[in-house]
Design an enzyme around this catalytic site. Structure first.
Site, mmCIF file in Angstrom:
data_model
loop_
_atom_site.group_PDB
_atom_site.id
_atom_site.type_symbol
_atom_site.label_atom_id
_atom_site.label_comp_id
_atom_site.label_asym_id
_atom_site.label_seq_id
_atom_site.Cartn_x
_atom_site.Cartn_y
_atom_site.Cartn_z
ATOM 1 N N ASP A 78 0.860 -1.175 0.000
ATOM 2 C CA ASP A 78 0.000 0.000 0.000
ATOM 3 C C ASP A 78 0.904 1.235 0.000
ATOM 4 O OD1 ASP A 78 -2.359 1.657 0.501
ATOM 5 O OD2 ASP A 78 -1.592 1.819 2.547
ATOM 6 N N ILE A 79 0.332 2.388 -0.303
ATOM 7 C CA ILE A 79 1.147 3.608 -0.411
ATOM 8 C C ILE A 79 0.907 4.551 0.766
ATOM 9 C CG2 ILE A 79 1.627 5.656 -1.811
ATOM 10 C CD1 ILE A 79 1.011 3.947 -4.286
ATOM 11 N N ASP A 80 -0.250 5.193 0.804
ATOM 12 C CA ASP A 80 -0.508 6.215 1.825
ATOM 13 C C ASP A 80 -0.670 5.589 3.202
ATOM 14 O OD1 ASP A 80 -0.990 8.889 0.237
ATOM 15 O OD2 ASP A 80 -1.963 7.286 -0.889
ATOM 16 N N ASP B 79 -1.966 -0.302 5.949
ATOM 17 C CA ASP B 79 -2.265 0.396 7.206
ATOM 18 C C ASP B 79 -3.734 0.668 7.467
ATOM 19 O OD1 ASP B 79 -2.405 2.486 5.114
ATOM 20 O OD2 ASP B 79 -2.655 3.818 6.832
#
Length: 246
Positions: free
Chosen positions: A13-15, A191
């Protein structure tokens, strides 16, 4: 968390996972070192690394330019199966225009509300207008009532509408059918609640779920990370290991 291995298929995942959350999505910072580390790891894993995000692939490419990694965008509604290829739509229909109009009206409630318009999804961020979170969620729920194939997702100071048939889990399953990802230990790092679909997908195949931040605190049965900075340090160590093995 376990040290990464050369036989992994790594989904990131990124953010909130690779990058620290910013006040608005366009203000996130991407360290130059992270790009270098991802490039080294992708080479070491022989292509078995994918970015899996709610962002569009075009936005992912802008953030990580010049990298064009394998990626899934809009919660599984689009993907790029191999690095450098064109993005492909998975969802059959774009969002109805009326939903974008509803989101635009919500943006008028407060200058701190930010709307991300995408082809097959939309996100309404209220990090700078916390008191309006419940009202935004209620209005979006009313807007999709009666519309088939759509769902409303809560996130970290954001409400998102997406294709109900696609998710980060379906994205993982799709990647694992590709030669570069097949027959590897699938590992997902994320997250937020949307990442739990990815967690279930990798664990169903005997893989590993690695939560980050508050999600890690709520899931002590899984190894995890306290912050995105720890994820970046973990990847930096893996990149150094990859360079040493080259």
């Amino acid at each position: 968390p376990p040290l990464p291995q050369a036989n992994w298929a790594l989904f990131l995942d990124i953010d909130g996972t690779l990058l620290d959350i910013a006040e608005t999505p366009d203000r996130v910072a991407v360290p130059g070192s992270l790009r270098r580390h991802l490039q080294a790891i992708e080479k070491h894993l022989e292509g078995a690394l994918a970015l899996v995000s709610g962002r569009t692939i075009a936005e992912i490419d802008r953030l990580f330019d010049p990298l064009r990694l394998a990626a899934s965008g809009q919660h599984g509604s689009e993907w790029r199966p191999v690095p450098g290829a064109a993005a492909q739509a998975i969802a059959e229909q774009p969002l109805p225009q009326g939903l974008h109009e509803t989101a635009a009206r919500l943006a008028g409630l407060h200058p701190g509300i930010v709307v991300e318009r995408k082809s097959h999804a939309l996100a309404v961020h209220y990090r700078k207008a916390q008191a309006l979170g419940p009202e935004i969620g209620s209005r979006l729920a009313q807007a999709i009532a009666g519309l088939q194939g759509l769902m409303l997702l809560p996130g970290k100071s954001v409400w998102e509408i997406k294709d109900a048939r696609q998710s980060k889990g379906t994205a993982v399953e799709r990647f694992l059918q590709q030669p570069a990802f097949a027959d590897r230990v699938a590992v997902f790092v994320g997250d937020d609640r949307t990442d739990e679909d990815g967690f279930r997908a990798v664990e169903a195949r005997g893989g590993i779920a690695l939560p980050v931040g508050a999600l890690a605190l709520r899931q002590p049965q899984r190894p995890g990370f306290a912050t995105p900075a720890q994820v970046r340090d973990w990847l930096a160590a893996f990149a150094a290991q990859a360079d040493g093995a080259a």
